[in-house]
Design a protein around this motif. Structure first.
Motif, short mmCIF file in Angstrom:
data_model
loop_
_atom_site.label_atom_id
_atom_site.label_comp_id
_atom_site.label_asym_id
_atom_site.label_seq_id
_atom_site.Cartn_x
_atom_site.Cartn_y
_atom_site.Cartn_z
N SER A 281 0.82 -1.22 0.00
CA SER A 281 0.00 0.00 0.00
C SER A 281 0.85 1.27 0.00
O SER A 281 0.32 2.36 -0.13
N ALA A 282 2.17 1.14 0.10
CA ALA A 282 3.05 2.32 -0.02
C ALA A 282 2.85 2.99 -1.37
O ALA A 282 2.88 4.21 -1.48
N ILE A 283 2.59 2.19 -2.37
CA ILE A 283 2.37 2.70 -3.72
C ILE A 283 1.14 3.59 -3.75
O ILE A 283 1.14 4.67 -4.31
N PHE A 284 0.08 3.12 -3.09
CA PHE A 284 -1.15 3.91 -3.07
C PHE A 284 -0.90 5.25 -2.40
O PHE A 284 -1.36 6.27 -2.87
N LEU A 285 -0.15 5.22 -1.32
CA LEU A 285 0.09 6.45 -0.58
C LEU A 285 0.85 7.44 -1.43
O LEU A 285 0.48 8.59 -1.55
N ALA A 286 1.90 6.94 -2.08
CA ALA A 286 2.72 7.82 -2.91
C ALA A 286 1.88 8.37 -4.06
O ALA A 286 1.87 9.56 -4.32
N GLY A 287 1.11 7.49 -4.67
CA GLY A 287 0.33 7.88 -5.84
C GLY A 287 -0.74 8.89 -5.54
O GLY A 287 -1.15 9.64 -6.40
N CYS A 288 -1.21 8.91 -4.32
CA CYS A 288 -2.36 9.75 -4.03
C CYS A 288 -2.05 10.90 -3.10
O CYS A 288 -2.94 11.59 -2.61
N GLY A 289 -0.81 11.09 -2.82
CA GLY A 289 -0.44 12.25 -2.03
C GLY A 289 -0.58 12.08 -0.53
O GLY A 289 -0.19 12.95 0.21
N GLY A 290 -1.13 10.95 -0.11
CA GLY A 290 -1.14 10.63 1.32
C GLY A 290 -2.03 11.51 2.18
O GLY A 290 -3.11 11.11 2.55
N SER A 291 -1.60 12.69 2.43
CA SER A 291 -2.28 13.56 3.39
C SER A 291 -3.70 13.86 2.97
O SER A 291 -4.01 14.03 1.81
N ASN A 292 -4.60 13.92 3.93
CA ASN A 292 -6.00 14.15 3.57
C ASN A 292 -6.38 15.61 3.65
O ASN A 292 -7.39 16.02 3.13
N ALA B 136 -8.38 -0.38 1.34
CA ALA B 136 -8.97 0.93 1.64
C ALA B 136 -9.40 0.98 3.11
O ALA B 136 -9.23 2.01 3.77
N ILE B 137 -9.92 -0.11 3.62
CA ILE B 137 -10.30 -0.16 5.04
C ILE B 137 -9.06 0.06 5.91
O ILE B 137 -9.08 0.82 6.88
N GLU B 138 -7.96 -0.56 5.52
CA GLU B 138 -6.71 -0.39 6.28
C GLU B 138 -6.23 1.06 6.22
O GLU B 138 -5.73 1.60 7.21
N MET B 139 -6.40 1.70 5.08
CA MET B 139 -5.98 3.10 4.97
C MET B 139 -6.81 3.99 5.90
O MET B 139 -6.30 4.95 6.48
N LEU B 140 -8.09 3.67 6.05
CA LEU B 140 -8.93 4.42 6.99
C LEU B 140 -8.38 4.26 8.41
O LEU B 140 -8.32 5.21 9.19
N GLN B 141 -7.98 3.04 8.73
CA GLN B 141 -7.44 2.77 10.07
C GLN B 141 -6.17 3.57 10.33
O GLN B 141 -5.94 4.04 11.42
N PHE B 142 -5.36 3.71 9.27
CA PHE B 142 -4.11 4.48 9.40
C PHE B 142 -4.33 5.98 9.29
O PHE B 142 -3.40 6.76 9.49
N GLY B 143 -5.53 6.39 8.90
CA GLY B 143 -5.81 7.81 8.72
C GLY B 143 -5.20 8.38 7.44
O GLY B 143 -4.95 9.58 7.34
#
Ligand code: TF8
Length: 335
Positions: free
Chosen positions: A1-12, A80-87
């Motif tokens: 999921s590091a790829i997802f974070l990098a690809g989407c800018g991470g911060s909300n 995606a559920i895991e990303m919610l958990q990580f914020g």
């Protein structure tokens, strides 16, 4: 999921910056972007309803902007559920089935042939039982805001028409990442493999699996008729979509913002149910022109149901006997 974070800018958060989110209470004017991740594409009623959610939220406040990402661009249901958990993601609206990997109780919704129709589904989900299930996700760092609808699942495959259990024999069926679905298809004689939705089309195209099961809108709008010839009205299980918010991000919002989001999630969910049902009927008509449709005879349904009975018994353990009983009696009183 590091790829997802990098690809989407991470911060909300966006606009006025990362710091001070906690002081954003009482609408201090801090602007925030809420990212929504869904697995289906932008032709699906779930996307339409997500855009409705965006419209509803943005009409109420200038503080919040909603961005909807479809087709699993951000992540599949489980990630995606895991990303919610990580914020690292604000919102996702997955099938309930992958949640079983976090909360075994959610397995009630995977028990085959339990919810008979949409009216019963609405009553169970909108009643005490549904509310209890929504509240339960809190322990997982999630906020459950509303029930949306994925719908009744139907079998497609590229080998033969399926009108009876013997036709299911040996078919390589993709299931969601969920033990109950796996066991149910084994009990029906198939040869099931769990797989993320995002990998499904390619697997069917390459012939590594013979078939899959999903509601009619997903089958049509994901272009499965291009890679599948046969479809049957198995209606073997009803899958809800659950509107989930990241708890750690939720706690940074003002009460007003929380209220706006909660109401919009519920209202867009109503719209989602209406649209899903219209689209399901239209999709079936269209699918009949693109695939071979087989109606499963009544007496065969009885055999399917009998075959999966041991699966229900087995999973009463893993799910929790009490919650299974509560679920089944909620269904009985809704009938
Ligand atoms: C599945 C589900 C999916 C949804 C969606 C992609 O087969 O039915 O359609 O959960 O998020 O995986």
């Amino acid at each position: 999921s590091a790829i997802f974070l990098a690809g989407c800018g991470g911060s909300n958060s966006s606009g006025s910056g990362e710091s001070g989110a906690a002081e954003g209470n009482e609408g201090s004017g801090e602007k925030r972007t809420l990212r929504v991740s869904i697995g289906v594409n932008d032709k699906h009623p779930e996307y339409e309803a997500s855009m409705k959610f965006k419209e509803l939220v943005e009409a109420e406040t200038d503080d919040l902007t909603v961005e909807v990402y479809h087709s699993g661009q951000i992540a599949d249901d489980r990630s995606a559920i895991e990303m919610l958990q990580f914020g690292t993601l604000d919102i996702t609206i997955p099938s309930t089935s992958p949640l079983v990997n976090f909360l075994p109780e959610y397995g009630v919704f995977d028990l085959p042939f339990t919810i008979p129709n949409e009216e019963v589904a609405d009553q169970v989900l909108d009643g005490e039982f549904g509310t209890k299930m929504l509240e339960m996700v809190d322990s997982q760092g999630l906020v459950g805001l509303a029930w949306w609808e994925n719908g009744f699942r139907n079998l497609t495959n590229d080998v033969r028409p399926v009108g009876s259990m013997k036709d299911v024999e040996g078919l390589k069926i993709r299931t969601m990442e969920n033990e109950i679905h796996l066991d149910a298809w084994k009990a029906l004689g198939a040869n099931p493999t769990p797989m993320a939705f995002t990998e499904l089309f390619t697997a069917m195209q390459q012939g590594t699996i013979d078939g899959q099961e999903n509601p009619y809108p997903t089958i049509l709008l994901s272009n499965y008729p291009e890679v599948q010839e046969h479809i049957s009205n198995t209606n073997h299980v009803y899958t809800p979509f659950i509107f989930l918010f990241s708890k750690s991000i939720w706690e940074e919002l003002s009460a007003d913002q929380q209220d706006i989001i909660s109401k919009a999630a519920v209202e867009a969910g109503q719209f989602n149910r209406e649209r899903t049902r219209e689209v399901a009927d239209e999709s079936l008509e269209e699918l009949k022109t693109q695939m071979t449709f087989t109606e499963v005879p009544e007496e065969e349904f009885a055999k399917f149901q009998e075959a999966v009975q041991p699966v229900i018994e087995k999973h009463k353990e893993s799910i929790g006997a009490d919650i299974v009983d509560e679920y089944l009696s909620a269904i009985e009183s809704a009938k």
